[in-house]
Design a protein around this motif. Structure first.
Motif, mmCIF file in Angstrom:
data_model
loop_
_atom_site.group_PDB
_atom_site.id
_atom_site.type_symbol
_atom_site.label_atom_id
_atom_site.label_comp_id
_atom_site.label_asym_id
_atom_site.label_seq_id
_atom_site.Cartn_x
_atom_site.Cartn_y
_atom_site.Cartn_z
ATOM 1 N N VAL A 151 0.857 -1.183 0.000
ATOM 2 C CA VAL A 151 0.000 0.000 0.000
ATOM 3 C C VAL A 151 0.897 1.238 0.000
ATOM 4 N N ASP A 152 0.466 2.273 -0.714
ATOM 5 C CA ASP A 152 1.197 3.539 -0.752
ATOM 6 C C ASP A 152 0.869 4.328 0.517
ATOM 7 N N GLU A 153 1.726 4.225 1.507
ATOM 8 C CA GLU A 153 1.497 4.905 2.783
ATOM 9 C C GLU A 153 1.610 6.417 2.649
ATOM 10 N N GLU A 154 2.384 6.893 1.695
ATOM 11 C CA GLU A 154 2.561 8.332 1.512
ATOM 12 C C GLU A 154 1.315 8.979 0.915
ATOM 13 N N HIS A 155 0.565 8.237 0.100
ATOM 14 C CA HIS A 155 -0.631 8.777 -0.555
ATOM 15 C C HIS A 155 -1.772 8.950 0.444
ATOM 16 N N GLY A 156 -1.986 7.933 1.238
ATOM 17 C CA GLY A 156 -3.058 7.982 2.233
ATOM 18 C C GLY A 156 -2.477 8.475 3.548
ATOM 19 N N SER A 157 -3.332 8.601 4.524
ATOM 20 C CA SER A 157 -2.821 8.988 5.842
ATOM 21 C C SER A 157 -2.956 7.791 6.761
ATOM 22 N N HIS A 158 -1.924 7.547 7.510
ATOM 23 C CA HIS A 158 -2.079 6.521 8.534
ATOM 24 C C HIS A 158 -1.794 7.156 9.878
ATOM 25 N N LEU A 159 -2.459 6.627 10.891
ATOM 26 C CA LEU A 159 -2.429 7.247 12.209
ATOM 27 C C LEU A 159 -1.366 6.672 13.122
ATOM 28 N N GLY A 160 -0.813 5.539 12.745
ATOM 29 C CA GLY A 160 0.207 4.909 13.569
ATOM 30 C C GLY A 160 0.352 3.456 13.197
ATOM 31 N N GLU A 161 1.373 2.837 13.768
ATOM 32 C CA GLU A 161 1.624 1.436 13.462
ATOM 33 C C GLU A 161 2.374 0.742 14.582
ATOM 34 N N VAL A 162 2.235 -0.565 14.584
ATOM 35 C CA VAL A 162 3.090 -1.443 15.374
ATOM 36 C C VAL A 162 3.929 -2.125 14.312
ATOM 37 N N SER A 163 5.173 -1.680 14.178
ATOM 38 C CA SER A 163 5.965 -2.102 13.023
ATOM 39 C C SER A 163 6.759 -3.371 13.281
ATOM 40 N N GLU A 164 6.916 -4.116 12.216
ATOM 41 C CA GLU A 164 7.726 -5.318 12.097
ATOM 42 C C GLU A 164 7.899 -6.125 13.381
ATOM 43 N N LEU A 165 6.853 -6.860 13.707
ATOM 44 C CA LEU A 165 6.897 -7.763 14.860
ATOM 45 C C LEU A 165 7.442 -9.115 14.415
ATOM 46 N N ASP A 166 8.485 -9.565 15.072
ATOM 47 C CA ASP A 166 9.017 -10.900 14.796
ATOM 48 C C ASP A 166 7.981 -11.950 15.185
ATOM 49 N N PRO A 167 8.087 -13.160 14.653
ATOM 50 C CA PRO A 167 7.161 -14.231 15.035
ATOM 51 C C PRO A 167 7.104 -14.386 16.563
ATOM 52 N N GLY A 168 5.891 -14.431 17.087
ATOM 53 C CA GLY A 168 5.682 -14.596 18.516
ATOM 54 C C GLY A 168 5.751 -13.302 19.320
ATOM 55 N N ALA A 169 6.175 -12.201 18.701
ATOM 56 C CA ALA A 169 6.328 -10.932 19.419
ATOM 57 C C ALA A 169 4.999 -10.191 19.519
ATOM 58 N N ALA A 170 4.959 -9.248 20.465
ATOM 59 C CA ALA A 170 3.760 -8.447 20.687
ATOM 60 C C ALA A 170 4.140 -6.978 20.788
ATOM 61 N N GLY A 171 3.170 -6.119 20.532
ATOM 62 C CA GLY A 171 3.357 -4.684 20.661
ATOM 63 C C GLY A 171 2.012 -4.024 20.838
ATOM 64 N N ALA A 172 2.027 -2.721 21.083
ATOM 65 C CA ALA A 172 0.769 -2.002 21.298
ATOM 66 C C ALA A 172 0.853 -0.603 20.708
ATOM 67 N N LEU A 173 -0.307 -0.089 20.381
ATOM 68 C CA LEU A 173 -0.449 1.255 19.839
ATOM 69 C C LEU A 173 -1.723 1.840 20.428
ATOM 70 N N THR A 174 -1.638 3.043 20.989
ATOM 71 C CA THR A 174 -2.823 3.732 21.504
ATOM 72 C C THR A 174 -2.989 5.034 20.731
ATOM 73 N N ILE A 175 -4.181 5.206 20.154
ATOM 74 C CA ILE A 175 -4.485 6.421 19.404
ATOM 75 C C ILE A 175 -5.916 6.858 19.689
ATOM 76 N N ASN A 176 -6.171 8.123 19.456
ATOM 77 C CA ASN A 176 -7.508 8.678 19.641
ATOM 78 C C ASN A 176 -8.239 8.593 18.303
ATOM 79 N N LEU A 177 -9.306 7.813 18.236
ATOM 80 C CA LEU A 177 -10.043 7.614 16.988
ATOM 81 C C LEU A 177 -11.355 8.379 17.007
#
Length: 161
Positions: A108-134
């Motif tokens: 996907v062209d991330e520059e064309h659209g707007s994205h509000l945040g990401e949990v980037s490149e999680l290795d297998p079995g890994a976890a992460g979190a993102l909190t945003i105001n929607l």
């Protein structure tokens, strides 16, 4: 007028404990069928949002598809045994919208659209979190590693008033 500290402290604690200050949590699982997956052809734009997921080789599972507007925490777990995945949150105009796609980069062209945040490149079995105001509206949740979006790693989230 002076406020007695014995009145102020319980009142302050009450407001901290009210749901309007707390984030809603969405549990997200990033998955794939593992092994040697043929990702060369893709399933079609937005299959996870618009298509038959029975044929998908990758996907995003969420424990809720609708939440109230406000703070939202995405608790993300990559349950793949071999593949790195990520989660991107992007507002869309409606459920039928297709995200802009870069065929030469298989993402996907991330520059064309707007994205509000990401949990980037999680290795297998890994976890992460993102909190945003929607705000109320529709959101696409997707993985933007090459071919992953085309192979089913996208889903919709509706945010209501």
């Amino acid at each position: 007028m002076k406020i007695n500290k014995f009145v102020w402290l319980p009142l302050f604690a009450f407001f901290l404990a009210t749901p309007s200050f707390a984030a809603t949590t969405i549990n997200v699982k990033l998955w794939d069928k593992g092994g040697t997956m043929d990702m060369s052809k893709g399933m079609g734009l937005g299959i996870g949002m618009h298509g038959d997921m029975k044929t998908a080789i990758m996907g995003i599972d969420v424990d809720r598809k609708t939440v109230k507007a406000g703070k939202v925490t995405f608790a993300v777990k990559n349950i793949s045994k071999e593949t790195v995945h990520e989660l991107i949150v992007s507002p869309i105009n409606n459920a039928d919208e297709t995200l802009p796609y870069l065929n030469n980069e298989n993402r996907v062209d991330e520059e064309h659209g707007s994205h509000l945040g990401e949990v980037s490149e999680l290795d297998p079995g890994a976890a992460g979190a993102l909190t945003i105001n929607l705000k109320p509206g529709m959101y696409a949740l997707f993985c933007n590693l090459p071919n992953h979006y085309m192979d089913g790693m996208c889903t919709l989230l509706e945010v209501t008033k």
